[in-house]
Enzyme design. Sequence first.
Site, short mmCIF file in Angstrom:
data_model
loop_
_atom_site.label_atom_id
_atom_site.label_comp_id
_atom_site.label_asym_id
_atom_site.label_seq_id
_atom_site.Cartn_x
_atom_site.Cartn_y
_atom_site.Cartn_z
N CYS A 1 -1.78 73.44 57.21
CA CYS A 1 -1.87 72.22 58.02
C CYS A 1 -2.04 70.94 57.28
O CYS A 1 -2.57 70.96 55.96
CB CYS A 1 -2.46 72.25 59.26
SG CYS A 1 -4.20 72.17 59.22
N CYS B 1 3.02 70.76 58.69
CA CYS B 1 2.86 70.06 57.51
C CYS B 1 4.58 69.86 56.89
O CYS B 1 4.74 69.27 55.73
CB CYS B 1 2.12 70.72 56.43
SG CYS B 1 2.75 72.28 55.71
N CYS C 1 5.16 72.28 51.79
CA CYS C 1 4.77 73.52 51.17
C CYS C 1 5.65 74.19 50.19
O CYS C 1 7.02 74.12 50.35
CB CYS C 1 4.45 74.61 52.37
SG CYS C 1 3.68 76.02 51.88
#
Length: 137
Positions: free
Chosen positions: A11, A85, A89
């Site tokens: 996160c 997020c 990533c």
Amino acid sequence: MSDKPSVLFVCVHNAGRSQMAAAWLTHLAGGRVEVRSAGSDPGAGVNPAAVEAMAEVGIDISAEVPKILTVDAVKESDVCITMGCGDTCPVFPGKRYLDWQLEDPAGQGVEAVRPIRDEIKALVEGLIKEIAPEPQA
């Protein structure tokens, strides 16, 4: 290389949702899963309301520290679970990616964090059944 499945929870601040998810998985999987958590922009410390909410169910995350998301952490994980997020990533072929839509506990009191904690527990229980079921007797 471990024969256990590995999971990375991500996160933004690695201070609430991902910390609670990592703690639940560690607690519920009984050592059958490698657990990591990280954040794309780690906070200064773990959310106190998340610490309190987890303490209410007997899990202590007070000593945890938010960690920065690294490419290696993703490479070393079989499953990467993001929690708000977005596209920060890194994506690698052969990895499994899940996005859990969870309310952000940042700035909220423990009353608001409890339902998030409980939703994370249910998601983690489903994940365990899928990737690391109890061995058959």
